[in-house]
Motif scaffolding. Sequence first.
Motif, PDB file in Angstrom:
ATOM      1  N   LEU A  44      37.530 -39.031  28.936  1.00 39.28           N
ATOM      2  CA  LEU A  44      38.961 -39.302  28.976  1.00 39.28           C
ATOM      3  C   LEU A  44      39.784 -38.117  28.484  1.00 39.28           C
ATOM      4  N   GLY A  45      39.149 -37.168  27.858  1.00 32.56           N
ATOM      5  CA  GLY A  45      39.820 -35.964  27.368  1.00 32.56           C
ATOM      6  C   GLY A  45      38.777 -34.891  27.158  1.00 32.56           C
ATOM      7  N   GLU A  46      39.154 -33.849  26.470  1.00 26.56           N
ATOM      8  CA  GLU A  46      38.217 -32.781  26.160  1.00 26.56           C
ATOM      9  C   GLU A  46      37.310 -33.235  25.021  1.00 26.56           C
ATOM     10  N   ALA A  99      36.455 -40.944  22.720  1.00 28.65           N
ATOM     11  CA  ALA A  99      37.165 -40.458  21.529  1.00 28.65           C
ATOM     12  C   ALA A  99      36.822 -39.010  21.193  1.00 28.65           C
ATOM     13  N   GLY A 100      36.336 -38.272  22.169  1.00 25.26           N
ATOM     14  CA  GLY A 100      35.850 -36.914  21.926  1.00 25.26           C
ATOM     15  C   GLY A 100      36.867 -35.919  21.437  1.00 25.26           C
ATOM     16  N   GLU A 101      38.141 -36.199  21.673  1.00 24.50           N
ATOM     17  CA  GLU A 101      39.156 -35.261  21.197  1.00 24.50           C
ATOM     18  C   GLU A 101      40.020 -35.855  20.088  1.00 24.50           C
ATOM     19  N   LYS A 102      39.597 -37.009  19.581  1.00 24.20           N
ATOM     20  CA  LYS A 102      40.359 -37.667  18.514  1.00 24.20           C
ATOM     21  C   LYS A 102      40.312 -36.828  17.241  1.00 24.20           C
ATOM     22  N   GLU A 103      41.470 -36.518  16.711  1.00 25.33           N
ATOM     23  CA  GLU A 103      41.538 -35.808  15.436  1.00 25.33           C
ATOM     24  C   GLU A 103      41.114 -36.755  14.324  1.00 25.33           C
ATOM     25  N   GLY A 104      40.295 -36.273  13.423  1.00 23.15           N
ATOM     26  CA  GLY A 104      39.898 -37.066  12.273  1.00 23.15           C
ATOM     27  C   GLY A 104      38.766 -38.035  12.524  1.00 23.15           C
ATOM     28  N   GLY A 105      38.167 -38.006  13.694  1.00 19.67           N
ATOM     29  CA  GLY A 105      37.036 -38.879  13.988  1.00 19.67           C
ATOM     30  C   GLY A 105      35.740 -38.261  13.493  1.00 19.67           C
TER      31      GLY A 105
END
Length: 146
Positions: A119-121, A94-100
């Motif tokens: 899985l992402g940036e 969840a490294g690029e999840k907005e609002g995390g």
Amino acid sequence: EKQRATMIANELGYVAFAADIFGVETDIPVDTGGWGGEYAQFIGSFTGNAALFTKRITAAVDYVQSLPNVDETKVAILGYCLGGTGVVHYINVAGEKEGGAAAAVGIHPSLLGSWGKPLGEINIPSLFLTGGNDFLTGPQAMTSLE
């Protein structure tokens, strides 16, 4: 973990929360202190399943962010040992999840085994505190995280 959350709240003035990632009515096997057995298999169901571990941590972050006295943009996650491993999974999934989570700290995370690429940036500022001679978090293990 509850004790550390209480210390962070009382001594540092932060809102702190110890997440129950296992579930309230879960029968947790007895830890016999070894590396095998039923307890190790139970823990492995989280350490070996990044999606499950991250889902549980994300639920805790979402809950804390929903509290009326919390600035949702300033929620950080901190974990020691098993919790530190959860931090690694969280930032990888969840490294690029907005609002995390706004920041992540992993203390003595278990970095054994193979780690896939994120899985992402990873956009979450992260700090990992590890021991140089610790087989769980030593330099060899850290290279798999980097």
